[in-house]
Motif scaffolding. Structure first.
Motif, PDB file in Angstrom:
ATOM      1  N   UNK A 213       0.816  -1.216   0.000  1.00  0.00           N
ATOM      2  CA  UNK A 213       0.000   0.000   0.000  1.00  0.00           C
ATOM      3  C   UNK A 213       0.852   1.269   0.000  1.00  0.00           C
ATOM      4  N   UNK A 214       2.061   1.190   0.515  1.00  0.00           N
ATOM      5  CA  UNK A 214       2.967   2.339   0.394  1.00  0.00           C
ATOM      6  C   UNK A 214       3.304   2.586  -1.076  1.00  0.00           C
ATOM      7  N   UNK A 215       3.480   1.474  -1.804  1.00  0.00           N
ATOM      8  CA  UNK A 215       3.729   1.589  -3.240  1.00  0.00           C
ATOM      9  C   UNK A 215       2.550   2.212  -3.956  1.00  0.00           C
ATOM     10  N   UNK A 216       1.345   1.811  -3.575  1.00  0.00           N
ATOM     11  CA  UNK A 216       0.137   2.402  -4.160  1.00  0.00           C
ATOM     12  C   UNK A 216       0.067   3.890  -3.863  1.00  0.00           C
ATOM     13  N   UNK A 217       0.403   4.255  -2.621  1.00  0.00           N
ATOM     14  CA  UNK A 217       0.356   5.663  -2.222  1.00  0.00           C
ATOM     15  C   UNK A 217       1.354   6.491  -3.038  1.00  0.00           C
ATOM     16  N   UNK A 218       2.542   5.966  -3.202  1.00  0.00           N
ATOM     17  CA  UNK A 218       3.567   6.692  -3.971  1.00  0.00           C
ATOM     18  C   UNK A 218       3.128   6.884  -5.418  1.00  0.00           C
ATOM     19  N   UNK A 219       2.516   5.864  -6.001  1.00  0.00           N
ATOM     20  CA  UNK A 219       2.032   5.989  -7.375  1.00  0.00           C
ATOM     21  C   UNK A 219       0.871   6.978  -7.461  1.00  0.00           C
ATOM     22  N   UNK A 220       0.038   6.982  -6.416  1.00  0.00           N
ATOM     23  CA  UNK A 220      -1.084   7.928  -6.391  1.00  0.00           C
ATOM     24  C   UNK A 220      -0.586   9.371  -6.326  1.00  0.00           C
ATOM     25  N   UNK A 221       0.388   9.624  -5.465  1.00  0.00           N
ATOM     26  CA  UNK A 221       0.956  10.971  -5.334  1.00  0.00           C
ATOM     27  C   UNK A 221       1.617  11.403  -6.632  1.00  0.00           C
ATOM     28  N   UNK A 222       2.341  10.471  -7.245  1.00  0.00           N
ATOM     29  CA  UNK A 222       3.063  10.782  -8.495  1.00  0.00           C
ATOM     30  C   UNK A 222       2.110  11.118  -9.641  1.00  0.00           C
TER      31      UNK A 222
END
Length: 224
Positions: A213-222
């Protein structure tokens, strides 16, 4: 009773709370099954063949009869194997259990997704408000140790996404929705549920989910 692994297959993914719903029900019933791990975003041909409409897991295959959608599968399991029922026998109570199980997906998690994957501050605030209202309704509905009384039932199983996944997701995204001070009854319920012997055995490692989910968050922010 079909208890042979040859009779039962479950196509799933480690990170999916919807798959865990089905596993909890099968374990509660004492039903043996063969677990087939699928890859996120890259389902096998066999899985797509069994679920060509939604193309997602979980998929339960019982004697080559395939069933998809977790809540539908839970009802199929309960109607096929009568031991350790997860739905009430009383028609009205059964209808209520179905209502609240669907409420978790249609209202709680729908609102939470808006809070996590918001496009602007207004949508974030709206998502937080809607999730808070939905969680408060569940808090008010919880009368016993579990939604199913003293034993876990279909509403508890459906809410595994709240008990285990939601605290991890909100930590990864930095958005607080479900806290012990806001929802003390739900919080205590979540601790009892997560520590139930069958549930505890099946829950995926916390760090695995957090990393995902941290990976998902980073992709969402990007992507904003």
């Amino acid at each position: 009773m079909a208890s042979n692994k040859e009779d039962m297959k479950l196509f799933g993914m480690l990170i999916s709370p919807y798959v865990i719903r089905v596993e909890i029900a099968l374990k509660l019933k004492g039903i043996e099954y063969k677990y087939i791990e699928e890859k996120p975003g890259n389902l096998s041909e066999k899985a797509i063949q069994y679920n060509p409409i939604y193309k997602k897991v979980p998929i339960l295959v019982h004697n080559e009869k395939h069933i998809s959608e977790s809540l539908v599968i839970l009802e199929y399991i309960d109607e096929t194997w009568k031991q350790n029922p997860i739905l009430p026998s009383d028609p009205y109570k059964k209808a209520l259990a179905r209502f609240w199980s669907k409420f978790i997906d249609d209202k709680v998690m729908y609102a939470a997704r808006k809070a996590f994957f918001y496009h602007d501050e207004k949508e974030l605030e709206q998502g937080i408000e809607e999730t808070t209202v939905a969680l408060q309704l569940l808090e008010n509905e919880l009368k016993d140790k579990f939604f199913g009384g003293e034993e876990i039932g279909i509403v508890d199983i459906s809410a595994v996404i709240l008990a285990y996944w939601l605290p991890i997701i909100q930590e990864a995204f930095g958005v607080k929705l479900f806290t012990s001070d806001k929802f003390p009854k739900l919080y205590n319920w979540s601790q009892d549920f997560n520590n139930h012997p069958i549930v505890k055995e099946l829950l995926p490692p916390r760090e695995t989910l957090k990393t995902n989910y941290k990976g998902l968050y980073e992709r969402h922010v990007a992507s904003k």
